[in-house]
Design an enzyme around this catalytic site. Structure first.
Site, PDB file in Angstrom:
ATOM      1  CE  LYS A  33      -2.959  -3.315   0.849  1.00  0.00           C
ATOM      2  NZ  LYS A  33      -3.815  -4.005  -0.053  1.00  0.00           N
TER       3      LYS A  33
HETATM    4  C1  LIG Z   1      -4.524  -5.282   0.848  1.00  0.00           C
HETATM    5  C2  LIG Z   1      -5.983  -5.349   0.917  1.00  0.00           C
HETATM    6  C3  LIG Z   1      -6.632  -5.940   2.012  1.00  0.00           C
HETATM    7  C4  LIG Z   1      -5.898  -6.666   3.099  1.00  0.00           C
HETATM    8  O1  LIG Z   1      -5.050  -5.838   3.828  1.00  0.00           O
HETATM    9  P1  LIG Z   1      -4.053  -6.478   4.922  1.00  0.00           P
HETATM   10  O2  LIG Z   1      -3.569  -5.297   5.699  1.00  0.00           O
HETATM   11  O3  LIG Z   1      -2.958  -7.146   4.151  1.00  0.00           O
HETATM   12  O4  LIG Z   1      -4.834  -7.436   5.743  1.00  0.00           O
HETATM   13  C5  LIG Z   1      -8.019  -5.882   2.057  1.00  0.00           C
HETATM   14  N1  LIG Z   1      -8.726  -5.295   1.073  1.00  0.00           N
HETATM   15  C6  LIG Z   1      -8.144  -4.732   0.000  1.00  0.00           C
HETATM   16  C7  LIG Z   1      -8.975  -4.072  -1.043  1.00  0.00           C
HETATM   17  C8  LIG Z   1      -6.747  -4.759  -0.120  1.00  0.00           C
HETATM   18  O5  LIG Z   1      -6.176  -4.220  -1.212  1.00  0.00           O
END
Ligand SMILES: *Cc1c(COP(=O)(O)O)cnc(C)c1O
Length: 380
Positions: free
Chosen positions: A185
């Site tokens: 992210k």
């Molecule tokens: C990355 C992501 C998640 C999961 O996030 P984590 O912090 O890795 O648990 C959930 N929803 C979306 C849309 C994502 O891109």
């Protein structure tokens, strides 16, 4: 090899982690609290509660809203699998609706047809940093008395126009918004998540449940003069963020605006250079500003895997379009999830013909030119 993404972590983050370690308090503590306060004020929410990931944030959000076995939650299949999984952790059924081909987000026009007497909530996703059409979704949610949780995993720093004003995603526009700080992210704490809300009671529930539902937090017990025995009134979880992560998060948040500025420039350059190629570039509606967590194009009529292999062979990493949960074995069976009779054609086409291109801080304009040139060679 040019990577698809790369976190931006510097000396400041290393120092923050080191300070937390040397302070002697490494689990959820004062740095997590400071990160929460800064995040809440950054997005404009009354409350922010840090947790171990966006997946645990999504689970806590739905759980705190009372989603339980037999309930239905309307969401998209076209998302990282954690979105749909969080509904299943509550014993509820994810009901999938298709996406809008321009924004890759939940199509509000398809929402009402998916509502049944069992529907309790809408779990919308701001996919790859592009905000959903929240006013349209909220109008339908209010009409049918449904809760709204925003999966804002990718969306820290993205903005949406509400009543003529730019507002940050996470303000929140629904009941709760959930963020991720996974390294893929825009900002990262290694792993980590955040729930934002304006509902103080929900925030108190998150705080209780993330720490085993312990009535008196360890931070309070350790600093108290008298002996305190804690109690466990309900079933809780261990979804804590550590103070090492909290310290890193504070430094990452300071960088967020400049990281987004850089990403927006790179995305704009991609869009400009790709105009002459037989691809569809992503559309940013005039009512939103993406943080460009990912830059996803569509390459219709082109075999996806050979194209990606061709890029890989010249040292450029790409990814296919965002996955569809309903196509995974873990989602086989009508008792697990619901797919509309017409199927989810746009979601599937986006997975099969989407191509995510490299975009990361420190990427040069020359890198963007190189990606587009190599892509052009493979598309002739
Ligand atoms: C990355 C992501 C998640 C999961 O996030 P984590 O912090 O890795 O648990 C959930 N929803 C979306 C849309 C994502 O891109």
């Amino acid at each position: 090899m040019m990577p698809i993404a790369k976190p931006f972590l510097g000396e400041e983050e290393a120092r923050a982690a080191s300070e937390a370690i040397l302070s002697g308090w490494v689990t959820q503590g004062p740095r997590v609290k400071e990160f929460e306060d800064r995040f809440a004020s950054y997005v404009g929410a009354d409350c922010a509660c840090a947790v171990s990931s966006c997946t645990t944030a999504l689970h806590l959000a739905l759980y705190a809203l009372g989603i339980k076995a037999g309930d239905e939650v309307i969401t998209v299949s076209h998302s990282y699998i954690a979105t749909a999984n969080s509904v299943r952790y509550c014993g509820a059924i994810p009901v999938f609706v298709d996406i809008d081909p321009d924004t890759y987000n939940m199509d509000p026009l398809l929402l009402e047809a998916a509502i049944t007497p069992k529907t309790k909530a809408i779990l919308c996703v701001h996919q790859v940093g592009m905000p959903c059409d929240m006013p349209a979704l909220l109008e339908i949610a209010r009409k049918h008395d449904l809760k709204v949780v925003e999966d804002a995993a990718c969306c820290a720093g993205s903005e949406i126009m509400i009543d003529g004003q730019w507002e940050k995603i996470g303000r929140p526009h629904g009941d709760i918004a959930c963020f991720s700080f996974h390294p893929r992210k825009v900002i990262t704490t290694g792993d980590g998540g955040m729930l934002t809300t304006n509902n103080i009671e929900l925030d108190a529930t998150f705080r209780l449940l993330r720490q085993h539902a312990m009535s008196v937090p360890d931070t309070v017990r350790h600093s108290a003069r008298e002996v305190i025995f804690e109690e466990y009134p309900v079933l809780g979880f261990n979804y804590r963020m550590t103070d090492i992560q909290g310290g890193i998060g504070i430094e990452q948040l300071k960088r967020l605006d400049s990281l987004i500025e850089e990403r927006r420039k790179l995305a704009a350059l991609y869009t400009e250079l790709l105009q002459d190629l037989p691809v569809v570039t992503p559309l940013e509606p005039e009512w939103c500003r993406s943080n460009w967590q990912s830059y996803q194009i569509m390459c219709p009529g082109v075999a996806q895997k050979p194209l990606m292999q061709g890029m890989q062979d010249v040292g450029i990493a790409t990814r296919r379009g965002i996955m569809c949960a309903h196509r995974e074995k873990a989602y086989a069976g009508s008792e697990i999830c619901r797919v509309p009779a017409a199927g989810l054609p746009v979601s599937e086409q986006t997975q099969d013909h989407g191509l995510i291109l490299p975009l990361f801080p420190g990427m040069s304009e020359a890198d963007v030119h190189q990606v587009v040139q190599e892509l052009a060679k493979l598309l002739v």
